[in-house]
Design a protein around this motif. Sequence first.
Motif, PDB file in Angstrom:
ATOM      1  N   TRP A 138       1.609  -2.572   4.357  1.00  0.00           N
ATOM      2  CA  TRP A 138       1.268  -3.840   3.763  1.00  0.00           C
ATOM      3  C   TRP A 138      -0.089  -4.308   4.214  1.00  0.00           C
ATOM      4  CZ3 TRP A 138       4.206  -5.969  -0.189  1.00  0.00           C
ATOM      5  CH2 TRP A 138       5.391  -5.409  -0.393  1.00  0.00           C
ATOM      6  N   THR A 139      -0.900  -4.687   3.516  1.00  0.00           N
ATOM      7  CA  THR A 139      -2.064  -5.236   3.750  1.00  0.00           C
ATOM      8  C   THR A 139      -2.045  -6.468   4.842  1.00  0.00           C
ATOM      9  OG1 THR A 139      -2.275  -6.713   1.655  1.00  0.00           O
ATOM     10  CG2 THR A 139      -3.274  -4.684   1.516  1.00  0.00           C
TER      11      THR A 139
ATOM     12  N   GLU B 290       0.795  -1.283  -0.225  1.00  0.00           N
ATOM     13  CA  GLU B 290       0.024  -0.129   0.074  1.00  0.00           C
ATOM     14  C   GLU B 290       0.766   1.353   0.034  1.00  0.00           C
ATOM     15  OE1 GLU B 290      -2.912   0.007   3.230  1.00  0.00           O
ATOM     16  OE2 GLU B 290      -3.713  -2.052   2.406  1.00  0.00           O
TER      17      GLU B 290
END
Length: 105
Positions: free
Chosen positions: A57-58, A39
């Motif tokens: 990061w997701t 992201e």
Amino acid sequence: MSEPVVVTALFIPVEGKLDEVIAALRPAIAAVHEEEGCELYAINQHPDGTVLMIEKWTSTDLLDIHGAGPAVAALNASLEGLLARPVEVTRLAPIPAGTPMQGEL
């Protein structure tokens, strides 16, 4: 899948090697932006000459895949001999506060 994770990575260049460190980081930024789960992947220069990478990061699962992937391997190779000490990586758990757009990285 796990929760989102924010990462900081601190790069301390060997004296006189700041520009080379930044040049090594630039291609990694573009490559990692294409990875699933990324992201945010951005570098920032501190006035003292260090470079701080901020990532989001997701999930930790996708972050782990990134860490074992070709972009990180290429980055590590390109930084060889340019850093005064190993990169300091810290994983952080976001704590949302305030507005949804401004209160969480």
